[in-house]
Design a protein around this motif. Structure first.
Motif, PDB file in Angstrom:
ATOM      1  N   TRP A  46      -7.401 -19.878   7.285  1.00 32.45           N
ATOM      2  CA  TRP A  46      -6.397 -19.681   8.123  1.00 32.45           C
ATOM      3  C   TRP A  46      -6.855 -19.789   9.593  1.00 32.45           C
ATOM      4  N   THR A  47      -5.891 -20.230  10.630  1.00 34.90           N
ATOM      5  CA  THR A  47      -6.157 -20.149  12.067  1.00 34.90           C
ATOM      6  C   THR A  47      -5.610 -18.936  12.719  1.00 34.90           C
ATOM      7  N   ALA A  48      -6.167 -18.770  13.851  1.00 41.06           N
ATOM      8  CA  ALA A  48      -5.578 -17.594  14.646  1.00 41.06           C
ATOM      9  C   ALA A  48      -4.076 -17.622  14.780  1.00 41.06           C
ATOM     10  N   ALA A  49      -3.498 -18.857  15.016  1.00 42.32           N
ATOM     11  CA  ALA A  49      -2.228 -19.081  15.294  1.00 42.32           C
ATOM     12  C   ALA A  49      -1.337 -18.746  14.039  1.00 42.32           C
ATOM     13  N   MET A  50      -1.969 -18.928  12.653  1.00 43.41           N
ATOM     14  CA  MET A  50      -1.289 -18.388  11.429  1.00 43.41           C
ATOM     15  C   MET A  50      -1.193 -16.965  11.397  1.00 43.41           C
ATOM     16  N   PHE A  51      -2.193 -16.450  11.891  1.00 41.24           N
ATOM     17  CA  PHE A  51      -2.202 -14.823  11.796  1.00 41.24           C
ATOM     18  C   PHE A  51      -1.346 -14.202  12.705  1.00 41.24           C
ATOM     19  N   TRP A  52      -1.240 -15.138  14.080  1.00 42.46           N
ATOM     20  CA  TRP A  52      -0.180 -14.596  14.921  1.00 42.46           C
ATOM     21  C   TRP A  52       1.137 -14.772  14.563  1.00 42.46           C
ATOM     22  N   SER A  53       1.433 -15.780  13.903  1.00 42.22           N
ATOM     23  CA  SER A  53       2.545 -16.063  13.203  1.00 42.22           C
ATOM     24  C   SER A  53       2.951 -15.063  12.082  1.00 42.22           C
ATOM     25  N   GLU A  54       2.031 -14.531  11.493  1.00 38.68           N
ATOM     26  CA  GLU A  54       2.413 -13.545  10.282  1.00 38.68           C
ATOM     27  C   GLU A  54       2.705 -12.444  11.113  1.00 38.68           C
ATOM     28  N   LEU A  55       2.022 -12.125  12.132  1.00 35.98           N
ATOM     29  CA  LEU A  55       2.477 -10.761  12.613  1.00 35.98           C
ATOM     30  C   LEU A  55       3.831 -10.749  13.511  1.00 35.98           C
ATOM     31  N   ALA A  56       4.084 -11.870  14.128  1.00 41.80           N
ATOM     32  CA  ALA A  56       5.177 -12.013  14.732  1.00 41.80           C
ATOM     33  C   ALA A  56       6.345 -12.102  13.838  1.00 41.80           C
ATOM     34  N   GLY A  94       6.569 -10.454  10.976  1.00 48.04           N
ATOM     35  CA  GLY A  94       6.578  -8.975  10.296  1.00 48.04           C
ATOM     36  C   GLY A  94       6.094  -8.512   9.150  1.00 48.04           C
ATOM     37  N   THR A  95       4.983  -9.731   8.655  1.00 43.25           N
ATOM     38  CA  THR A  95       3.904  -9.132   7.831  1.00 43.25           C
ATOM     39  C   THR A  95       3.196  -8.001   8.069  1.00 43.25           C
ATOM     40  N   TRP A  96       3.360  -7.159   7.149  1.00 33.60           N
ATOM     41  CA  TRP A  96       2.378  -5.932   7.279  1.00 33.60           C
ATOM     42  C   TRP A  96       1.072  -6.002   6.692  1.00 33.60           C
ATOM     43  N   VAL A 144     -15.010  -5.368  11.697  1.00 31.79           N
ATOM     44  CA  VAL A 144     -13.778  -5.646  10.653  1.00 31.79           C
ATOM     45  C   VAL A 144     -14.545  -6.108   9.179  1.00 31.79           C
ATOM     46  N   LEU A 145     -14.267  -5.591   8.173  1.00 34.83           N
ATOM     47  CA  LEU A 145     -14.893  -5.850   6.929  1.00 34.83           C
ATOM     48  C   LEU A 145     -13.930  -6.826   5.920  1.00 34.83           C
ATOM     49  N   GLY A 146     -12.629  -6.480   5.988  1.00 40.22           N
ATOM     50  CA  GLY A 146     -11.750  -7.306   5.409  1.00 40.22           C
ATOM     51  C   GLY A 146     -10.223  -6.831   5.894  1.00 40.22           C
ATOM     52  N   TYR A 147      -9.384  -7.643   5.233  1.00 42.25           N
ATOM     53  CA  TYR A 147      -7.984  -7.481   5.572  1.00 42.25           C
ATOM     54  C   TYR A 147      -6.882  -7.744   4.397  1.00 42.25           C
ATOM     55  N   GLY A 148      -5.819  -7.700   4.435  1.00 43.17           N
ATOM     56  CA  GLY A 148      -4.814  -7.757   3.597  1.00 43.17           C
ATOM     57  C   GLY A 148      -3.257  -7.628   4.147  1.00 43.17           C
ATOM     58  N   GLY A 149      -2.312  -8.305   3.680  1.00 47.01           N
ATOM     59  CA  GLY A 149      -1.223  -8.583   4.189  1.00 47.01           C
ATOM     60  C   GLY A 149       0.156  -8.584   3.122  1.00 47.01           C
ATOM     61  N   VAL A 150       0.942  -8.079   3.434  1.00 44.27           N
ATOM     62  CA  VAL A 150       1.988  -8.274   2.569  1.00 44.27           C
ATOM     63  C   VAL A 150       3.292  -8.364   3.277  1.00 44.27           C
ATOM     64  N   ASN A 153      10.753  -9.202   1.550  1.00 45.38           N
ATOM     65  CA  ASN A 153      12.021  -9.846   1.688  1.00 45.38           C
ATOM     66  C   ASN A 153      12.818  -9.222   0.884  1.00 45.38           C
ATOM     67  N   GLY A 154      13.507  -8.160   1.224  1.00 45.61           N
ATOM     68  CA  GLY A 154      14.573  -7.605   0.312  1.00 45.61           C
ATOM     69  C   GLY A 154      13.840  -6.718  -0.832  1.00 45.61           C
ATOM     70  N   GLU A 155      14.191  -7.095  -2.164  1.00 48.94           N
ATOM     71  CA  GLU A 155      13.578  -6.525  -3.113  1.00 48.94           C
ATOM     72  C   GLU A 155      12.395  -7.138  -3.742  1.00 48.94           C
ATOM     73  N   GLU A 156      11.855  -8.469  -2.931  1.00 48.66           N
ATOM     74  CA  GLU A 156      10.654  -9.043  -3.312  1.00 48.66           C
ATOM     75  C   GLU A 156       9.507  -9.033  -2.195  1.00 48.66           C
ATOM     76  N   ALA A 157       8.543  -8.934  -2.515  1.00 47.78           N
ATOM     77  CA  ALA A 157       7.319  -8.646  -1.640  1.00 47.78           C
ATOM     78  C   ALA A 157       6.106 -10.009  -2.060  1.00 47.78           C
ATOM     79  N   TRP A 158       5.523 -10.220  -1.320  1.00 49.47           N
ATOM     80  CA  TRP A 158       4.488 -11.248  -1.435  1.00 49.47           C
ATOM     81  C   TRP A 158       3.221 -10.802  -0.564  1.00 49.47           C
ATOM     82  N   ILE A 159       2.015 -10.670  -1.510  1.00 54.96           N
ATOM     83  CA  ILE A 159       0.697 -10.471  -0.759  1.00 54.96           C
ATOM     84  C   ILE A 159       0.537 -11.770  -0.251  1.00 54.96           C
ATOM     85  N   ASN A 160       0.178 -12.107   0.992  1.00 56.72           N
ATOM     86  CA  ASN A 160      -0.205 -13.164   1.502  1.00 56.72           C
ATOM     87  C   ASN A 160      -1.601 -13.513   1.579  1.00 56.72           C
TER      88      ASN A 160
END
Length: 153
Positions: free
Chosen positions: A30-40, A42-44, A54-60, A63-70
């Motif tokens: 992923w690029t920096a722009a992709m992470f910026w987009s994720e934050l914008a 609302g990905t947690w 920073v050793l690692g990271y994860g995001g989810v 969307n309603g009753e569904e969640a996706w680990i990105n």
């Protein structure tokens, strides 16, 4: 957890994610722009940090009753310390707090260690996405966790 802490991903962490992406995912990083987009959008995200590194990271994404680990990624030199499991624990807990019914993710079919970790957390392989990861054309295993039996602690 020993030695590292988990905290919210902030904009100043993004540049620290890029070498991890390059190390683990090569041309598919992923690029920096992709992470910026994720934050914008609302990905947690959570980051694992030790001594300012920073050793690692994860995001989810929820969307309603569904969640996706990105994504979940841990520096190769720091794997097998429980960092990925700690990140996944927090992502699952966040999904529970948001009352999701299903939590899904994709993982490369050749990434056995990650698949085994997800299975320990109750994820089941349900489908294969042919050629999902590009440009390597690697297949992805779709894994889903039924959250209906989870309850907020």
């Amino acid at each position: 957890m020993s030695g590292f802490t988990l905290t919210a991903l902030r904009w100043w962490h993004i540049e620290d994610l890029l070498p991890i992406e390059a190390e683990l995912f090569g041309e598919e990083a992923w690029t920096a722009a992709m992470f910026w987009s994720e934050l914008a959008n609302g990905t947690w995200y959570r980051v694992a940090v030790e001594d300012g590194t920073v050793l690692g990271y994860g995001g989810v994404a929820i969307n309603g009753e569904e969640a996706w680990i990105n994504n979940i990624a841990v520096r190769a030199s720091q794997q097998r310390r429980g960092i990925g499991a700690a990140l996944l624990t927090e992502l699952v807990a966040h999904a529970v707090q948001n009352r999701t019914q299903t939590l899904a993710l994709e993982v490369a079919v050749d990434n056995g260690p990650a698949q085994r970790m997800y299975e320990r957390f109750g994820f089941d392989g349900v489908a294969v996405r042919k050629g999902y990861y590009q440009p390597s054309n690697t297949d992805a295993l779709v894994m889903i966790k039924d959250m209906s039996s989870e309850s907020e602690a």
